[in-house]
Design a protein around this motif. Sequence first.
Motif, short mmCIF file in Angstrom:
data_model
loop_
_atom_site.label_atom_id
_atom_site.label_comp_id
_atom_site.label_asym_id
_atom_site.label_seq_id
_atom_site.Cartn_x
_atom_site.Cartn_y
_atom_site.Cartn_z
N LYS A 4 0.83 -1.20 0.00
CA LYS A 4 0.00 0.00 0.00
C LYS A 4 0.87 1.26 0.00
N GLY A 5 0.27 2.38 -0.37
CA GLY A 5 0.97 3.65 -0.34
C GLY A 5 1.88 3.84 -1.55
N LEU A 6 2.71 4.88 -1.47
CA LEU A 6 3.58 5.28 -2.58
C LEU A 6 4.95 4.62 -2.47
N THR A 7 5.43 4.10 -3.58
CA THR A 7 6.75 3.51 -3.67
C THR A 7 7.57 4.24 -4.73
N PHE A 8 8.81 4.64 -4.38
CA PHE A 8 9.73 5.22 -5.34
C PHE A 8 10.65 4.11 -5.85
N VAL A 9 10.68 3.92 -7.17
CA VAL A 9 11.56 2.93 -7.79
C VAL A 9 12.64 3.68 -8.56
N SER A 10 13.89 3.52 -8.14
CA SER A 10 15.00 4.26 -8.72
C SER A 10 15.91 3.34 -9.51
N TYR B 106 17.63 0.05 -7.95
CA TYR B 106 18.26 -0.81 -8.95
C TYR B 106 19.49 -0.12 -9.53
N HIS B 107 20.50 -0.91 -9.79
CA HIS B 107 21.71 -0.47 -10.49
C HIS B 107 21.96 -1.48 -11.60
N TRP B 108 21.78 -1.04 -12.86
CA TRP B 108 21.83 -1.93 -14.01
C TRP B 108 20.78 -3.03 -13.91
N GLY B 109 19.68 -2.77 -13.24
CA GLY B 109 18.64 -3.77 -13.04
C GLY B 109 18.91 -4.69 -11.88
N GLU B 110 20.07 -4.52 -11.24
CA GLU B 110 20.43 -5.34 -10.08
C GLU B 110 19.95 -4.66 -8.80
N LEU B 111 19.44 -5.45 -7.89
CA LEU B 111 18.90 -4.88 -6.66
C LEU B 111 19.99 -4.33 -5.76
N ARG B 112 19.69 -3.21 -5.13
CA ARG B 112 20.53 -2.63 -4.08
C ARG B 112 19.63 -2.39 -2.87
N PHE B 113 20.22 -2.48 -1.69
CA PHE B 113 19.39 -2.44 -0.48
C PHE B 113 19.78 -1.31 0.47
N GLY B 114 20.44 -0.29 -0.06
CA GLY B 114 20.78 0.84 0.79
C GLY B 114 21.54 1.90 0.03
N MET B 115 21.65 3.06 0.65
CA MET B 115 22.41 4.18 0.10
C MET B 115 23.50 4.55 1.09
N PRO C 75 14.53 6.42 5.13
CA PRO C 75 14.08 5.65 3.96
C PRO C 75 14.01 4.16 4.26
N ASP C 76 12.94 3.54 3.81
CA ASP C 76 12.76 2.09 3.95
C ASP C 76 13.08 1.46 2.60
N PHE C 77 14.20 0.73 2.52
CA PHE C 77 14.62 0.11 1.28
C PHE C 77 14.08 -1.31 1.22
#
Length: 454
Positions: free
Chosen positions: A161-167, A204-213, A229-231
């Motif tokens: 639910k709610g808004l998700t940002f996909v980067s 995503y980085h090159w379509g590969e998942l990343r789990f933090g900044m 932020p919740d990754f």
Amino acid sequence: MPTTKASVWRRLVTCLSPLKFYLNALCLVVTIFVLLQICSFQITQHSLSLPPALLTYLKHQPEKISENETAYLVEKLRESVTFLPLKDYRFSNKPLEGHTWFMSSLYDNQTKGEAQYQEFPSDSSKGRLLCLKGVNEHDGAWNYYALAWPEALPSNAVLHKGLTFVSYNQYDYGNLWHGLTAVVPFVAWSLRNQCEGPQRWVLYHWGELRFGMGHWLSEIITATYGQEPDFLRFVDEDKPVCFEKAVVMRHNEGGMSRERRMEAFDLIRCKARNYCNISSSQTSKPKIGMTLLLRTGARSFRNESLVIDVFKRECERVEGCEINVSYSNNLTFCEQVELMKKTDVLVSPHGAQLTNLFLMDKNSSVMEFFPKGWLKLAGVGQLVYKWGANWSGMRHEGSWHDPVGEICQFPDTDRRCMSIYKNAMIGYNETYFGEWARRVLGKFSIRPSSTLIS
């Protein structure tokens, strides 16, 4: 025969009886018609909640479709959801162009002056939601995306639910500059949409998942949106995850006008100062604050003490100028925000620490230094902080490229030399540095104070 009163009434009743019958019949017809219209309206309202494709199919059926048959068709829609690879190798030679190799089958919203983005559900997605699948951190072709109707999500799908940002970031989320350029378009989108913030992020980085900044970037997001932020992590490679609302960015700041960028940086700067409880009062700020933000290791000054001395000397010649020497690697996030608030002239080697420049007051100045070889071999990458200064309302006062440095066995124009020059140390030119500092401080000292807008 004389007409009596009784015979008159009999004739009148005889004449009115057919009229009464017709009136009753008309009332009955009208009542049935109204009931049918109400029933039809209710059915139509119920049908509108179905996917348009199914609704179109049902409208063209000559007979009434039973509930079992409707459920059967919804199940068919569910089974027809098709997942495609997030990373499309057909575009591997131009991963940042057009659709990009990330979600290559979909088009971006390209409103003039705005960041390019995709939103789900929307008219362009025909009301469908975005669904993602896959847990791969090494090959984006093994992660997938699909669009699905809200009433016919894939089997076993989890709906968030709610808004998700996909980067999607072609670079990385640890580097301050590359990470910030991935976040800024989301901030700009929020500004255009009642400052709506995300419940979670998918990276995503090159379509590969990343789990933090990186920590600095996470603090920027926390300050801007008022929560950490919740990754999102995907726990099952075969279990789709769908989103009630999603915004996808895959071109970073591409398409954004300077005005839109400045609006986003203004907001982030303001939020960061509030987050760190830094007052907007000018009482504790010098008339002109000059900061040498130095590095250790790669691209540091070969002789720091000489560099510090020349800028200190020039600062002392200007009334009200105060100099501060700091190292970015031993400052907390809020200490960096506070330091930049007091800085009007930022002196620093080329590097990620220069990303802090947008945290200064607008119309502040930046002086940048490079090792030997960068001018010829580094390409447009050496311009990022010049662009950043322009986008955030600062003044980039030029760059100094060291003409002396490491020796490369190949000609200076050979790309192989960049591996030697990239992290080399930076030299010193006392005459040039002194004249440069005087020019910048001289322009700054005569600027009207009204131009220093926080």
